[in-house]
Scaffold this motif. Structure first.
Motif, short mmCIF file in Angstrom:
data_model
loop_
_atom_site.label_atom_id
_atom_site.label_comp_id
_atom_site.label_asym_id
_atom_site.label_seq_id
_atom_site.Cartn_x
_atom_site.Cartn_y
_atom_site.Cartn_z
N TYR A 56 0.83 -1.21 0.00
CA TYR A 56 0.00 0.00 0.00
C TYR A 56 0.86 1.26 0.00
O TYR A 56 0.47 2.29 -0.57
N LEU A 105 -4.76 3.91 -7.14
CA LEU A 105 -5.88 3.65 -6.23
C LEU A 105 -5.49 2.52 -5.27
O LEU A 105 -4.91 1.52 -5.70
N THR A 148 -12.40 -0.44 2.83
CA THR A 148 -12.78 0.98 2.75
C THR A 148 -14.12 1.17 2.05
O THR A 148 -14.75 2.22 2.20
N THR A 199 -11.75 3.59 -1.53
CA THR A 199 -10.48 3.75 -2.25
C THR A 199 -10.50 3.11 -3.63
O THR A 199 -9.46 3.05 -4.29
N ARG A 225 -11.54 6.78 -4.94
CA ARG A 225 -10.84 7.91 -4.31
C ARG A 225 -9.34 7.65 -4.36
O ARG A 225 -8.86 6.61 -3.87
N PRO A 282 -8.14 6.94 2.67
CA PRO A 282 -9.47 7.35 3.11
C PRO A 282 -9.38 8.62 3.94
O PRO A 282 -8.30 8.99 4.42
#
Length: 323
Positions: free
Chosen positions: A212, A221, A227, A255, A258, A262
Motif C-alpha cells: 500500500y 488507487l 474501505t 479507495t 478515491r 481514506p
C-alpha cells in the motif's frame, strides 16, 4: 511468703486475662463468613468505612474497628475501591488490605482491529462501569487489555485507551523509517487501519504495508475492500458480498473511487499494524489477492496478479463458492 507470691501471681494473671477479654470485647472482631466484595467510596473516612462494615455484618463493632485503626493501624490512609474480603479475615487484616489498596482488578480487552462502534457497545454492556459515552472517534483507541474498578466511569476508561494510543503513536512515529509513504501521524494511523483490516496474518503486516505504501507513492488507487464497507457499517461485518454499486460509490472512504488514503481511519489499529506502516517491507509488489488460507499472494505486475486471481477463483470453485 511463697503462698503470698502465688496469690499475687494468680491475681495478676486473672487481671491480665480480664484485661485481654475486655480489650478484645472493646475492639470487637470480624465476622466474614463468605467471600464478600466490599466497596469503599472515594473520600470515605475510617469511621464511615467502619459503619459500612458493621451495617453489612462484616464486623461486630464500629467503635472497635476505629479504635483498632487508631492504635494498631499504619499511618497510610484507607484507599477507595472494591476489595474482596475472605472468610477468616481478622479486623487487622481487613484494615491492612484497605490501607494497602488491595483492590479487585477487572479487565476489558479491546482486540486489534475492533472498530469504535464495537468498543462503544462492549463498554456499554459492562454492567460494572458507569455513565454514558459517545462512540469514540475511529482510530483513537489503542487495542489492549485495560484494568478497571467497579463503578469506574466509562468516560475515564475511554480516556485511558485514547491516552495509550496517543502515547504509542508518538513513540512509534519518532522511530519511523525515512522515505515512508505518509507524512503525518494522522495519515500513519489511517493507513495502519487499512493494513489491520486487510490481513489477519501478523507475518504479512509489513508486506501489506509495503504494497500500500507503493500505491500511495505512485498515486495508484488503493482499492482496499474494507474501505468500501466502512461507510456502510461503520466497521461492523457486512455479512454479504460487496455489491457493484458499492464498489462504484463515491465517498470519503471508498479507495476504489478515491485516490490516496481514506479521509479517516476505518478501525482501531494495533501496535503491530502501526509499526508496519512506519517500517514497511521493502518490496516492489503492487497487487495482492487472497490465497485461501487467510493470507495473500503478492505480485509486482498486473499479469502476475491476474494469474494469482485465477488461482484464487479455482480454490473458490473447489469450495463451491462460485461456478
Amino acid at each position: 511468703m511463697k503462698r503470698l507470691g502465688l496469690i499475687v501471681g494468680l491475681v495478676l494473671a486473672l487481671a491480665g486475662a480480664a484485661g485481654l477479654y475486655l480489650g478484645a470485647s472493646l475492639l470487637g472482631g470480624a465476622t466474614v463468613k463468605d467471600e464478600t466484595p466490599f466497596v469503599i467510596p472515594a473520600g470515605a473516612s475510617v469511621s464511615a468505612v467502619a459503619d459500612k462494615l458493621e451495617d453489612e455484618g462484616l464486623i461486630t463493632s464500629t467503635d472497635g474497628f476505629v479504635l483498632r485503626a487508631r492504635i494498631f493501624g499504619s499511618s497510610d490512609p484507607i484507599q477507595a475501591g472494591e476489595f474482596l474480603l475472605t472468610p477468616g479475615m481478622s479486623q487487622g487484616q481487613i484494615l491492612a488490605a484497605f490501607q494497602a489498596g488491595d483492590v479487585i482488578r477487572r479487565f476489558v480487552t479491546i482486540p486489534e482491529g475492533m472498530p469504535s462502534i464495537l468498543v462503544y457497545e462492549k463498554l456499554m454492556a459492562e454492567e460494572l462501569l458507569t455513565g454514558e459515552i459517545d462512540v469514540p472517534p475511529e482510530g483513537s483507541i489503542l487495542p489492549d487489555t485495560y484494568a478497571f474498578e467497579r463503578n469506574q466511569s466509562r468516560a475515564s476508561l475511554i480516556e485511558q485507551m485514547q491516552a495509550a494510543m496517543d502515547t504509542y503513536l508518538a513513540e512509534a512515529w519518532a522511530e519511523r523509517q525515512p522515505d515512508i509513504a505518509v507524512e503525518t501521524m494522522r495519515d500513519a494511523l489511517i493507513l495502519a487501519s487499512v493494513v489491520e483490516k486487510e490481513t489477519g496474518k501478523p507475518s504479512e503486516r509489513r508486506m501489506v504495508a509495503g504494497l500500500y505504501s507503493n500505491r500511495v507513492k505512485t498515486g495508484m488507487l488503493l482499492q482496499a475492500d474494507p474501505t468500501i464497507i466502512y461507510p456502510i457499517t461503520k466497521g461492523k461485518p457486512l455479512g454479504r458480498r460487496i455489491r457493484q454499486s458499492e464498489i462504484a460509490a463515491v465517498n470519503g472512504y471508498n479507495t476504489y473511487t478515491r485516490v490516496g488514503l481514506p479521509e479517516g481511519p476505518i478501525t482501531n489499529p494495533g501496535r503491530e499494524s502501526i509499526a508496519a506502516v512506519l517500517n514497511p517491507e521493502r518490496t516492489s509488489a503492487l497487487f495482492m489477492v487472497a490465497d485461501g488460507t487467510g493470507g495473500h499472494w503478492f505480485a509486482d505486475t498486473l499479469e502476475q496478479h491476474n494469474a494469482n486471481v485465477e488461482r484464487w477463483y479455482a480454490i473458490r470453485r473447489e469450495r463451491g463458492e462460485m461456478e
